[in-house]
Design a protein around this motif. Structure first.
Motif, PDB file in Angstrom:
ATOM      1  N   PHE A 280     -10.704  26.303 -26.062  1.00  0.00           N
ATOM      2  CA  PHE A 280     -10.703  25.455 -27.261  1.00  0.00           C
ATOM      3  C   PHE A 280     -10.605  26.302 -28.524  1.00  0.00           C
ATOM      4  CE2 PHE A 280     -12.769  23.180 -30.714  1.00  0.00           C
ATOM      5  CZ  PHE A 280     -12.199  21.917 -30.629  1.00  0.00           C
ATOM      6  N   ILE A 281     -11.464  27.312 -28.635  1.00  0.00           N
ATOM      7  CA  ILE A 281     -11.525  28.110 -29.865  1.00  0.00           C
ATOM      8  C   ILE A 281     -10.258  28.932 -30.047  1.00  0.00           C
ATOM      9  CG2 ILE A 281     -12.809  29.931 -31.064  1.00  0.00           C
ATOM     10  CD1 ILE A 281     -15.321  28.939 -29.593  1.00  0.00           C
ATOM     11  N   ARG A 282      -9.623  29.328 -28.960  1.00  0.00           N
ATOM     12  CA  ARG A 282      -8.418  30.162 -29.075  1.00  0.00           C
ATOM     13  C   ARG A 282      -7.292  29.441 -29.809  1.00  0.00           C
ATOM     14  NH1 ARG A 282      -7.702  35.020 -27.262  1.00  0.00           N
ATOM     15  NH2 ARG A 282      -9.609  34.899 -26.029  1.00  0.00           N
ATOM     16  N   HIS A 283      -7.330  28.113 -29.839  1.00  0.00           N
ATOM     17  CA  HIS A 283      -6.344  27.362 -30.625  1.00  0.00           C
ATOM     18  C   HIS A 283      -6.424  27.717 -32.107  1.00  0.00           C
ATOM     19  CE1 HIS A 283      -4.726  24.723 -27.533  1.00  0.00           C
ATOM     20  NE2 HIS A 283      -5.941  24.425 -27.130  1.00  0.00           N
ATOM     21  N   THR A 284      -7.594  28.204 -32.559  1.00  0.00           N
ATOM     22  CA  THR A 284      -7.766  28.488 -33.989  1.00  0.00           C
ATOM     23  C   THR A 284      -7.407  29.924 -34.356  1.00  0.00           C
ATOM     24  OG1 THR A 284     -10.077  29.264 -33.860  1.00  0.00           O
ATOM     25  CG2 THR A 284      -9.735  26.901 -33.926  1.00  0.00           C
ATOM     26  N   PHE A 340     -15.849  25.465 -34.942  1.00  0.00           N
ATOM     27  CA  PHE A 340     -14.425  25.289 -34.690  1.00  0.00           C
ATOM     28  C   PHE A 340     -14.181  23.837 -34.327  1.00  0.00           C
ATOM     29  CE2 PHE A 340     -15.711  29.591 -34.059  1.00  0.00           C
ATOM     30  CZ  PHE A 340     -14.768  30.294 -34.795  1.00  0.00           C
ATOM     31  N   ILE A 341     -13.314  23.201 -35.112  1.00  0.00           N
ATOM     32  CA  ILE A 341     -13.270  21.744 -35.142  1.00  0.00           C
ATOM     33  C   ILE A 341     -11.857  21.235 -34.919  1.00  0.00           C
ATOM     34  CG2 ILE A 341     -13.644  19.729 -36.619  1.00  0.00           C
ATOM     35  CD1 ILE A 341     -15.821  21.433 -38.047  1.00  0.00           C
ATOM     36  N   ASP A 342     -11.746  20.264 -34.041  1.00  0.00           N
ATOM     37  CA  ASP A 342     -10.528  19.487 -33.872  1.00  0.00           C
ATOM     38  C   ASP A 342     -10.515  18.451 -34.992  1.00  0.00           C
ATOM     39  OD1 ASP A 342      -8.284  18.300 -32.853  1.00  0.00           O
ATOM     40  OD2 ASP A 342      -9.257  17.413 -31.116  1.00  0.00           O
ATOM     41  N   ALA A 343      -9.498  18.507 -35.850  1.00  0.00           N
ATOM     42  CA  ALA A 343      -9.524  17.656 -37.039  1.00  0.00           C
ATOM     43  C   ALA A 343      -8.172  17.001 -37.295  1.00  0.00           C
ATOM     44  CB  ALA A 343      -9.937  18.467 -38.263  1.00  0.00           C
ATOM     45  N   TYR A 344      -8.240  15.798 -37.853  1.00  0.00           N
ATOM     46  CA  TYR A 344      -7.062  15.081 -38.347  1.00  0.00           C
ATOM     47  C   TYR A 344      -6.868  15.488 -39.802  1.00  0.00           C
ATOM     48  CZ  TYR A 344      -4.439  11.035 -40.149  1.00  0.00           C
ATOM     49  OH  TYR A 344      -3.535  10.205 -40.770  1.00  0.00           O
ATOM     50  N   PHE A 372      -1.017  15.867 -39.451  1.00  0.00           N
ATOM     51  CA  PHE A 372      -1.059  16.512 -38.142  1.00  0.00           C
ATOM     52  C   PHE A 372      -2.512  16.679 -37.701  1.00  0.00           C
ATOM     53  CE2 PHE A 372      -0.432  19.529 -41.551  1.00  0.00           C
ATOM     54  CZ  PHE A 372      -1.378  20.517 -41.352  1.00  0.00           C
ATOM     55  N   VAL A 373      -2.672  17.060 -36.443  1.00  0.00           N
ATOM     56  CA  VAL A 373      -3.992  17.284 -35.858  1.00  0.00           C
ATOM     57  C   VAL A 373      -4.007  18.687 -35.267  1.00  0.00           C
ATOM     58  CG1 VAL A 373      -5.627  16.572 -34.068  1.00  0.00           C
ATOM     59  CG2 VAL A 373      -4.374  14.846 -35.366  1.00  0.00           C
ATOM     60  N   GLY A 374      -5.105  19.411 -35.482  1.00  0.00           N
ATOM     61  CA  GLY A 374      -5.217  20.749 -34.932  1.00  0.00           C
ATOM     62  C   GLY A 374      -6.655  21.200 -34.870  1.00  0.00           C
ATOM     63  N   VAL A 375      -6.875  22.339 -34.240  1.00  0.00           N
ATOM     64  CA  VAL A 375      -8.207  22.930 -34.149  1.00  0.00           C
ATOM     65  C   VAL A 375      -8.296  24.046 -35.179  1.00  0.00           C
ATOM     66  CG1 VAL A 375      -9.915  24.009 -32.645  1.00  0.00           C
ATOM     67  CG2 VAL A 375      -8.252  22.399 -31.687  1.00  0.00           C
ATOM     68  N   TYR A 376      -9.361  24.012 -36.006  1.00  0.00           N
ATOM     69  CA  TYR A 376      -9.486  24.950 -37.118  1.00  0.00           C
ATOM     70  C   TYR A 376     -10.927  25.422 -37.273  1.00  0.00           C
ATOM     71  CZ  TYR A 376      -4.876  23.231 -38.400  1.00  0.00           C
ATOM     72  OH  TYR A 376      -3.555  22.900 -38.370  1.00  0.00           O
ATOM     73  N   TYR A 377     -11.049  26.579 -37.905  1.00  0.00           N
ATOM     74  CA  TYR A 377     -12.351  27.094 -38.317  1.00  0.00           C
ATOM     75  C   TYR A 377     -12.874  26.204 -39.441  1.00  0.00           C
ATOM     76  CZ  TYR A 377     -15.672  30.791 -39.857  1.00  0.00           C
ATOM     77  OH  TYR A 377     -16.779  31.523 -40.199  1.00  0.00           O
ATOM     78  N   SER A 378     -14.143  25.841 -39.363  1.00  0.00           N
ATOM     79  CA  SER A 378     -14.707  24.885 -40.334  1.00  0.00           C
ATOM     80  C   SER A 378     -14.521  25.334 -41.773  1.00  0.00           C
ATOM     81  CB  SER A 378     -16.194  24.669 -40.048  1.00  0.00           C
ATOM     82  OG  SER A 378     -16.906  25.903 -40.119  1.00  0.00           O
ATOM     83  N   GLU A 379     -14.603  26.650 -42.026  1.00  0.00           N
ATOM     84  CA  GLU A 379     -14.528  27.137 -43.398  1.00  0.00           C
ATOM     85  C   GLU A 379     -13.127  26.980 -43.988  1.00  0.00           C
ATOM     86  OE1 GLU A 379     -17.911  28.008 -44.519  1.00  0.00           O
ATOM     87  OE2 GLU A 379     -17.684  26.848 -42.668  1.00  0.00           O
TER      88      GLU A 379
END
Length: 703
Positions: A280-284, A340-344, A372-379
């Motif tokens: 999951f985190i590697r997407h970011t 690390f968050i999956d976000a719209y 788009f939707v993706g996985v990102y670091y919260s900051e």
């Protein structure tokens, strides 16, 4: 033989796999010095000749280096193919005999020197190692081979007899990056310069005549490499009590020093992610940001950041503790989340240089507008929101927000480097610099990779049945070379992550670096950026410039005229009349200043050019070949940003507009409707009455 060992294959039960997975450590441990003295090592080199466009060795040489012992070129032991002409006729036989006697001599030395196991070549991974791997597999069948090869890079080749390690070949380039000539200049300038030979003039017929000059060239390379390795070994031992002979790569060496000298595992344990967390985190982990904004400019300013990643390691908070999975973050305040968050995400088209990265279907990293939707670091999500993005968290792994555990590591090395430079000690300055810049690389190693093995027929049959096979070929009798994908659902064995791989740290570091760089690359007068550099149309304020302060910008060049046509493809003339050209691609030797001018005038222009690949590895046969190919030379327009024209002139670029909600497929249509309704509501709250109806109409149409 196989990467993980060389026993006969036994079926692995699901229960055994589960138990083995649970046995991995949950966090990185501290490290204590385990050696009391330095170990000797051997350095070596080979020289080759092209026969039917395949590189064949005609000479090899080696030299034993003991810690602290003085050395000279008399101690080098050379092997020259033409010396066997009395007993052998063909070049092939003489070439094989050179390597055979070379390997036998190594075997003799390591038996006599009980603590000597390692033989170094410079560029072993991509040249000498391939030659030796094939030779050993075909001509030393009493040995068992264990290559450590990932993603077509040979890091180590261990040689066993009856499961006992005899010796191992390694690449000095993985410990001391750089050209041998530059390394020698920094670490042992008293040994002289690297020589040169006219490769194109060397033929089978004149080898004997040129013997002395060819061997002198090889000996000087061996002498320089030995001096470089011995000096580096002395430095690391004196300062850190670490023997570089115990490590394969520089990032591994940097991590060991961190674990020994600076790591506090009781107060800041670095968590090792499991398979789900890592995936999951590697997407970011998007890496650096390279983009072209304006293709041409005059009177520009080129800046680099002083050690961007070490600066981030020191100054930015890091994800600590053990992650906790949250399957539903809808409605939660983004400011309360760290991880690390999956976000719209919705990026307004008013942002001309978008901030959030996105990988398209071709895996090209772009920075787009729209939805788009993706996985990102919260900051970086918080930063994007403050820029005007709409950000709605969906799910993710949350960590503790903690002060970086790397502050002392970076501060100590940076101050030591400044002191060494002040004293004129180039060797120590070089060591501190490469250490400081290498720690980050150890955290981003991907457990999923391409593994290559040399194995027997039983192992070969197992792999072709039970792995995601890439290729498999017979090298010699009962010796096969096999490549397959590791750590996959159908791969052999079980999940086998790197023991000190921490993708959450790598992702946080690169994301924080993008945050730090964004105010500069988003400027209206920004022309080009490449991770830690930026080209601007006007100078930065004096308070942001320093060549000695970590994280400040250093003035790199004043550009008189520059062309920035694509990522890693630019040319400029500086005010001091020097030319700087960079081009990444197989046809880089065909690129020249005039090419950039022609390409800028007609960006769609392409031409077919002949390209010579002098050291191409054929992994199926383990041959290093010379191959002539025809390459289409040009630039790819519109893959990262869209060119903007004024008349016929290319003057600017715009971001790509995308709409991709495929990441939400597993959530269903209802959550997509809910997210869009929420976005519409947010937009309505910030619009005039006349705009509200059009927003509502668009929202209804999209549903």
């Amino acid at each position: 033989m196989i990467e993980g060992g060389f026993s006969k294959i036994k079926p692995i039960r699901a229960k055994e796999i589960k138990n083995r997975q649970c046995s991995y450590p949950s966090h990185i441990t501290e490290l204590k010095a385990c050696r009391t003295e330095l170990k000797p090592f051997i350095v070596a080199d080979t020289e080759t000749l092209l026969i039917d466009n395949v590189h064949k060795p005609y000479a090899a040489g080696l030299m034993l280096f003991r810690p602290g012992e003085k050395f000279n070129d008399i101690m080098i032991e050379p092997y020259f193919g033409e010396d066997y002409s009395i007993i052998l006729d063909s070049f092939e036989e003489k070439s094989s005999k050179v390597l055979y006697d070379f390997v036998c001599r190594i075997s003799t030395i390591v038996r006599q020197e009980e603590s000597c196991f390692t033989i170094y070549f410079h560029n072993f991974s991509r040249f000498d190692g391939i030659l030796l791997l094939k030779h050993l597999a075909c001509h030393h069948k009493n040995y068992k081979l264990k290559p450590l090869m990932r993603n077509h890079r040979l890091y180590e080749l261990s040689v066993y007899s009856n499961k006992k390690l005899l010796f191992r070949f390694r690449d000095s380039l993985n410990l001391l990056p750089g050209k041998l000539e530059s390394l020698a200049k920094n670490l042992c300038p008293g040994l002289g310069q690297k020589g040169s030979i006219p490769y194109d003039e060397i033929t089978q017929s004149n080898l004997e005549m040129k013997k002395r000059s060819l061997l002198d060239y090889m000996k000087q390379d061996i002498l320089l490499l030995g001096g470089v390795m011995q000096k580096a070994q002395e430095i690391y031992w004196k300062v850190y009590k670490v023997d570089i002979e115990s490590k394969i790569t520089l990032p591994s060496l940097a991590l060991s020093i961190f674990r020994m000298k600076y790591y506090d595992s009781s107060n800041w344990p670095i968590h090792i992610p499991n398979k789900n967390e890592d995936s999951f985190i590697r997407h970011t982990d998007y890496g650096g940001h390279t983009d072209t904004y304006k293709p041409y400019g005059t009177d520009l300013y080129f800046y680099d950041v002083n050690s961007l990643y070490p600066f981030v390691l020191k100054e930015y908070p890091m994800p600590g503790g053990k992650p906790v999975w949250h399957c539903n973050l809808e409605g939660m305040d983004l400011d309360s989340l760290f991880g690390f968050i999956d976000a719209y995400v919705v990026c307004p088209n008013t942002i001309k240089k978008p901030f959030l990265p996105y990988r398209d279907k071709n895996q090209t990293l772009i920075f787009p507008t729209r939805e788009f939707v993706g996985v990102y670091y919260s900051e970086e999500l918080k930063y994007a929101r403050d820029l005007g993005y709409t950000v709605l968290p969906i799910s993710g792994y949350l960590f503790e927000k903690m002060e970086s555990p790397f502050k002392d590591f970076v501060s100590s090395l940076y101050e030591s480097r400044k002191e060494a430079k002040k004293e004129g000690n180039e060797a120590m300055s070089y060591v501190y610099k490469i250490l400081m810049n290498s720690l980050y690389g150890r955290f981003c190693i991907n457990p999923k990779s391409t593994i290559t093995e040399v194995c027997d027929s039983n192992r070969y049959k197992h792999l072709i049945r039970n792995s995601e096979l890439i290729f498999g070929d017979l090298l010699s009798e009962n010796n096969y070379i096999v490549a397959y994908h590791s750590n996959t659902e159908t791969g052999p064995g079980f999940w086998n992550p790197q023991k000190n791989s921490d993708v959450q740290l790598a992702a946080a570091i690169t994301a924080s670096a993008r945050i730090y760089m964004y105010p500069y690359i988003s400027r209206e007068d920004s022309y080009y950026t490449d991770t830690d550099s930026v080209v601007l149309g006007s100078p930065l304020p004096e308070e942001e410039i320093s060549s000695t302060i970590l994280g400040k910008f250093k003035f790199d060049d004043r550009v008189l005229k520059g062309y920035f046509l694509a990522p890693k493809a630019y040319f400029y003339t500086a005010f001091d009349s020097t030319n700087v050209l960079k081009y990444k691609g197989p046809a880089k030797n065909k690129v020249h200043p005039e090419w950039f001018e022609l390409q800028y005038a007609d960006p769609s222009r392409t031409e077919l050019v002949p390209v010579k690949a002098n050291f191409l590895i054929d992994w199926h046969t383990l041959n290093i070949i010379k191959k002539d190919t025809i390459v289409k030379l040009g630039i790819k327009l519109g893959t990262k940003r869209i060119p903007v024209y004024h008349g016929d002139a290319w003057v600017d670029t715009d971001p790509i507009d995308i709409k991709d909600l495929s990441f939400l497929d597993h959530f269903g249509k209802e959550i997509i409707k809910s997210l869009r309704n929420y976005v519409i509501q947010l937009q309505i709250e910030n619009t005039t009455l006349n705009e509200k109806f059009s927003i509502i109409e668009r929202g209804i149409a999209e549903r």
